[in-house]
Design a protein around this motif. Structure first.
Motif, PDB file in Angstrom:
ATOM      1  N   THR A   1       0.883  -1.146   0.142  1.00 57.65           N
ATOM      2  CA  THR A   1       0.132  -0.043   0.075  1.00 57.65           C
ATOM      3  C   THR A   1       0.827   1.369   0.093  1.00 57.65           C
ATOM      4  N   SER A   2       2.135   1.205   0.634  1.00 54.18           N
ATOM      5  CA  SER A   2       2.922   2.295   0.505  1.00 54.18           C
ATOM      6  C   SER A   2       3.556   2.558  -0.699  1.00 54.18           C
ATOM      7  N   ALA A   3       3.798   1.742  -1.230  1.00 55.84           N
ATOM      8  CA  ALA A   3       4.505   1.711  -2.692  1.00 55.84           C
ATOM      9  C   ALA A   3       3.615   2.522  -3.684  1.00 55.84           C
ATOM     10  N   LEU A   4       2.261   1.821  -3.598  1.00 56.15           N
ATOM     11  CA  LEU A   4       1.158   1.969  -4.510  1.00 56.15           C
ATOM     12  C   LEU A   4       0.737   3.353  -4.371  1.00 56.15           C
ATOM     13  N   ARG A   5       0.546   3.795  -3.209  1.00 56.35           N
ATOM     14  CA  ARG A   5       0.302   5.291  -2.796  1.00 56.35           C
ATOM     15  C   ARG A   5       1.355   6.111  -3.614  1.00 56.35           C
ATOM     16  N   THR A   6       2.634   5.902  -2.990  1.00 50.41           N
ATOM     17  CA  THR A   6       3.605   6.931  -3.590  1.00 50.41           C
ATOM     18  C   THR A   6       3.718   6.706  -5.238  1.00 50.41           C
ATOM     19  N   ILE A   7       3.283   5.723  -5.850  1.00 55.43           N
ATOM     20  CA  ILE A   7       3.286   5.569  -7.363  1.00 55.43           C
ATOM     21  C   ILE A   7       2.071   6.534  -8.062  1.00 55.43           C
ATOM     22  N   ALA A   8       1.023   6.253  -7.094  1.00 58.86           N
ATOM     23  CA  ALA A   8      -0.195   6.885  -7.616  1.00 58.86           C
ATOM     24  C   ALA A   8       0.127   8.573  -7.624  1.00 58.86           C
ATOM     25  N   ARG A   9       0.901   9.129  -6.693  1.00 60.20           N
ATOM     26  CA  ARG A   9       1.025  10.448  -6.718  1.00 60.20           C
ATOM     27  C   ARG A   9       2.180  11.021  -7.571  1.00 60.20           C
ATOM     28  N   GLY A  10       2.641   9.829  -8.543  1.00 56.94           N
ATOM     29  CA  GLY A  10       3.922  10.209  -9.330  1.00 56.94           C
ATOM     30  C   GLY A  10       5.147  10.059  -9.102  1.00 56.94           C
ATOM     31  N   GLY A  11       5.232   9.508  -7.912  1.00 55.86           N
ATOM     32  CA  GLY A  11       6.743   9.202  -7.247  1.00 55.86           C
ATOM     33  C   GLY A  11       7.097   7.692  -7.460  1.00 55.86           C
ATOM     34  N   TYR A  12       8.574   7.554  -7.019  1.00 53.41           N
ATOM     35  CA  TYR A  12       9.083   6.191  -7.146  1.00 53.41           C
ATOM     36  C   TYR A  12       9.256   5.322  -8.279  1.00 53.41           C
ATOM     37  N   VAL A  13       8.712   5.731  -9.356  1.00 48.46           N
ATOM     38  CA  VAL A  13       8.576   4.971 -10.814  1.00 48.46           C
ATOM     39  C   VAL A  13      10.142   5.036 -11.072  1.00 48.46           C
ATOM     40  N   ASN A  14      10.628   5.857 -11.144  1.00 44.98           N
ATOM     41  CA  ASN A  14      12.198   5.987 -11.960  1.00 44.98           C
ATOM     42  C   ASN A  14      13.110   5.517 -11.128  1.00 44.98           C
ATOM     43  N   ASN A  15      12.782   4.812  -9.729  1.00 45.49           N
ATOM     44  CA  ASN A  15      13.715   4.222  -9.053  1.00 45.49           C
ATOM     45  C   ASN A  15      13.272   2.851  -8.512  1.00 45.49           C
ATOM     46  N   ARG A  16      12.086   2.394  -9.334  1.00 47.35           N
ATOM     47  CA  ARG A  16      11.539   1.050  -9.031  1.00 47.35           C
ATOM     48  C   ARG A  16      12.336   0.137  -9.824  1.00 47.35           C
ATOM     49  N   VAL A  17      12.544  -1.033  -8.755  1.00 47.58           N
ATOM     50  CA  VAL A  17      13.282  -2.245  -9.413  1.00 47.58           C
ATOM     51  C   VAL A  17      12.472  -3.373  -9.122  1.00 47.58           C
ATOM     52  N   PHE A  18      12.864  -4.681  -9.745  1.00 45.23           N
ATOM     53  CA  PHE A  18      12.107  -5.813  -9.102  1.00 45.23           C
ATOM     54  C   PHE A  18      12.757  -6.890  -9.173  1.00 45.23           C
ATOM     55  N   PHE A  19      12.581  -7.778  -8.222  1.00 44.41           N
ATOM     56  CA  PHE A  19      13.403  -8.962  -8.073  1.00 44.41           C
ATOM     57  C   PHE A  19      12.864 -10.345  -8.128  1.00 44.41           C
ATOM     58  N   ARG A  20      13.328 -11.479  -8.517  1.00 46.22           N
ATOM     59  CA  ARG A  20      12.949 -12.646  -8.806  1.00 46.22           C
ATOM     60  C   ARG A  20      12.395 -13.287  -7.440  1.00 46.22           C
ATOM     61  N   ASP A  21      13.106 -13.125  -6.359  1.00 50.00           N
ATOM     62  CA  ASP A  21      12.670 -13.586  -4.757  1.00 50.00           C
ATOM     63  C   ASP A  21      13.280 -12.800  -3.835  1.00 50.00           C
ATOM     64  N   GLU A  22      12.996 -13.151  -2.601  1.00 56.11           N
ATOM     65  CA  GLU A  22      13.640 -12.549  -1.407  1.00 56.11           C
ATOM     66  C   GLU A  22      15.140 -12.653  -1.367  1.00 56.11           C
ATOM     67  N   VAL A  23      15.704 -13.945  -1.592  1.00 58.21           N
ATOM     68  CA  VAL A  23      16.870 -14.164  -1.466  1.00 58.21           C
ATOM     69  C   VAL A  23      17.964 -13.171  -2.478  1.00 58.21           C
ATOM     70  N   ILE A  24      17.521 -12.954  -3.565  1.00 65.17           N
ATOM     71  CA  ILE A  24      18.206 -11.884  -4.542  1.00 65.17           C
ATOM     72  C   ILE A  24      18.067 -10.472  -3.917  1.00 65.17           C
ATOM     73  N   ALA A  25      16.875 -10.201  -3.601  1.00 64.05           N
ATOM     74  CA  ALA A  25      16.673  -8.948  -2.987  1.00 64.05           C
ATOM     75  C   ALA A  25      17.887  -8.596  -1.782  1.00 64.05           C
ATOM     76  N   ILE A  26      17.960  -9.759  -0.935  1.00 63.13           N
ATOM     77  CA  ILE A  26      18.621  -9.354   0.151  1.00 63.13           C
ATOM     78  C   ILE A  26      20.225  -9.301  -0.031  1.00 63.13           C
ATOM     79  N   ALA A  27      20.532 -10.290  -1.001  1.00 62.91           N
ATOM     80  CA  ALA A  27      21.898 -10.362  -1.573  1.00 62.91           C
ATOM     81  C   ALA A  27      22.218  -9.246  -2.407  1.00 62.91           C
ATOM     82  N   ALA A  28      21.350  -8.430  -3.001  1.00 62.14           N
ATOM     83  CA  ALA A  28      21.648  -7.312  -3.425  1.00 62.14           C
ATOM     84  C   ALA A  28      21.729  -5.928  -2.498  1.00 62.14           C
ATOM     85  N   GLY A  29      21.575  -6.112  -1.343  1.00 66.25           N
ATOM     86  CA  GLY A  29      21.760  -5.344  -0.103  1.00 66.25           C
ATOM     87  C   GLY A  29      20.218  -4.573   0.159  1.00 66.25           C
TER      88      GLY A  29
END
Length: 86
Positions: free
Chosen positions: A39-67
């Protein structure tokens, strides 16, 4: 028909193409990852923010490994565990 590809972030923080969409989203600047329907991310995206810095991960293991750390809003238990380990 051309197969759809998605750009995901790898453990090395470099983008790569995948035929499978990511299961988690993240914010590159704050290094936070969370659920795609957070909800926090979607609210920020709806206001026009966040999108330029949005990234996606296959899973949590990779997200954590990426820091990246868990979102306090959509992953509160994982965030508390991460916070207590700091």
């Amino acid at each position: 028909m051309q197969e759809k590809t998605y750009v995901l972030l790898g453990a090395n923080r470099k983008p790569y193409r995948s035929s499978t969409p990511g299961s988690l989203g993240g914010h590159r600047r704050s290094r936070i990852y969370g659920e795609l329907d957070c909800t926090s991310a979607l609210r920020t995206i709806a206001r026009g923010g966040y999108v330029n810095n949005r990234v996606f991960f296959r899973d949590e293991v990779i997200a954590i490994a990426a820091g990246y750390r868990p979102c306090a809003v959509c992953l509160p238990e994982k965030y508390r565990s991460w916070k207590s380990a700091q």
